[in-house]
Scaffold this motif. Structure first.
Motif, mmCIF file in Angstrom:
data_model
loop_
_atom_site.group_PDB
_atom_site.id
_atom_site.type_symbol
_atom_site.label_atom_id
_atom_site.label_comp_id
_atom_site.label_asym_id
_atom_site.label_seq_id
_atom_site.Cartn_x
_atom_site.Cartn_y
_atom_site.Cartn_z
ATOM 1 N N PHE A 1 0.842 -1.207 0.000
ATOM 2 C CA PHE A 1 0.000 0.000 0.000
ATOM 3 C C PHE A 1 0.878 1.259 0.000
ATOM 4 C CE2 PHE A 1 -2.577 3.311 1.870
ATOM 5 C CZ PHE A 1 -3.832 3.102 1.316
ATOM 6 N N VAL A 2 1.914 1.270 0.833
ATOM 7 C CA VAL A 2 2.816 2.424 0.880
ATOM 8 C C VAL A 2 3.554 2.588 -0.448
ATOM 9 C CG1 VAL A 2 4.828 3.422 2.043
ATOM 10 C CG2 VAL A 2 3.081 2.227 3.372
ATOM 11 N N TRP A 3 3.957 1.476 -1.041
ATOM 12 C CA TRP A 3 4.627 1.525 -2.348
ATOM 13 C C TRP A 3 3.690 2.121 -3.400
ATOM 14 C CZ3 TRP A 3 3.184 -0.929 -6.884
ATOM 15 C CH2 TRP A 3 4.103 -0.841 -7.941
ATOM 16 N N ALA A 4 2.419 1.704 -3.381
ATOM 17 C CA ALA A 4 1.455 2.235 -4.340
ATOM 18 C C ALA A 4 1.260 3.738 -4.150
ATOM 19 C CB ALA A 4 0.123 1.492 -4.197
ATOM 20 N N TRP A 5 1.215 4.174 -2.883
ATOM 21 C CA TRP A 5 1.096 5.613 -2.605
ATOM 22 C C TRP A 5 2.290 6.368 -3.175
ATOM 23 C CZ3 TRP A 5 4.801 8.153 0.360
ATOM 24 C CH2 TRP A 5 4.546 9.500 0.604
ATOM 25 N N ARG A 6 3.478 5.835 -2.983
ATOM 26 C CA ARG A 6 4.675 6.519 -3.476
ATOM 27 C C ARG A 6 4.693 6.587 -4.998
ATOM 28 N NH1 ARG A 6 10.599 4.317 -1.895
ATOM 29 N NH2 ARG A 6 9.911 2.644 -3.292
ATOM 30 N N GLU A 7 4.276 5.504 -5.643
ATOM 31 C CA GLU A 7 4.256 5.502 -7.098
ATOM 32 C C GLU A 7 3.178 6.441 -7.646
ATOM 33 O OE1 GLU A 7 6.436 3.920 -9.159
ATOM 34 O OE2 GLU A 7 7.488 3.562 -7.266
#
Length: 263
Positions: free
Chosen positions: A77-83
């Motif tokens: 989820f955090v990775w998706a937010w960053r992307e």
């Protein structure tokens, strides 16, 4: 500030005075993302339909499974937010989530010690009262507040009493949530908030009314007061980011760390 620190955000916009600002809408998206992740975590506890109480072993196992799944998906989820936001940071994804080795030992000891200082009164009260081992005293001296749904479901108490209990619980958990978030921001480690949360859950809310009627009331209440005073005295020194490796992951998300991060 070093030039590489100013390049943490790749989508930044410059004002006429040269100041860096985050991309438009980044704050709103980030806040909504936090709310979505929090709601997913809490909501996962109620996806299982059961007529059993929440403390039943079968219910606990199901809830544990739900929380484990959500926690396991949170890095994605955090990775998706960053992307999605286009934010680029020097720390790795795990470091952003507070999972790192630098400053790990202080992160394990100091925040928990600070929380125990705050609970000096209850700890003193337990040490004076329990005739058996200290840990046995902790297990039986306090109890957790039940959720409102649980109370209504099994008719435990009046509606007004349940409502007041819910307001109290919400206020207490909101303050505690702010405290653990403060520890995370200051230390950049996840282990500190986790240990403090576990300790506070284990202790429960201090039995202040019992302390007022204690045979050694002056000693117990003095311990309560001393614990609070020492807590505020040590709050910033015990969470000094220099103990945990500067700059902390959370602080490096901004173009210039705030005074909260550096003080």
């Amino acid at each position: 500030m070093a030039e590489e620190d100013l390049s943490l955000l790749t989508e930044e916009v410059k004002h006429s005075d040269g100041a860096l600002v985050p991309p438009e809408g980044l704050c709103g998206v980030s806040v909504l993302s936090c709310l979505l992740l929090a709601c997913s975590y809490v909501g996962s506890l109620y996806v299982w339909r059961s007529d059993l109480p929440r403390d039943h072993p079968a219910v606990i196992k199901r809830r544990f499974t739900s929380v484990l799944i959500v926690s396991g998906l949170s890095p994605l989820f955090v990775w998706a937010w960053r992307e999605f936001t286009g934010v680029r940071t020097v720390p790795s994804l795990l470091a952003l989530m507070g999972i790192r080795f630098e400053g790990l030992i202080p992160a394990i000891i100091l925040p928990l010690l600070l929380t125990m200082v705050l609970f000096l009164g209850p700890l003193m009260q337990l040490a004076m009262d329990c005739p058996w081992s200290f840990m046995d005293g902790i297990r039986v001296a306090f109890a957790h507040f039940h959720h409102v749904i649980e109370l209504l479901r099994f008719r435990q108490g009046t509606l007004s009493g349940i409502f007041l209990s819910a307001v109290f619980q919400f206020s207490y958990t909101a303050v505690f949530g702010a405290y653990t978030a403060f520890i995370f921001i200051r230390t950049g480690h996840l282990v500190g908030p986790v240990l403090c949360h576990s300790f506070c859950n284990y202790m429960g809310f201090p039995a202040i009314s019992t302390a007022m009627e204690h045979p050694h009331r002056i000693t117990v209440l003095s311990s309560y007061l001393l614990g609070v005073l020492l807590f505020f005295l040590f709050l910033f020194p015990f969470t000094d980011p220099s103990y945990y490796g500067l700059p902390t992951p959370v602080c490096t998300l901004t173009s210039s760390p705030s005074s909260l991060c550096l003080s």
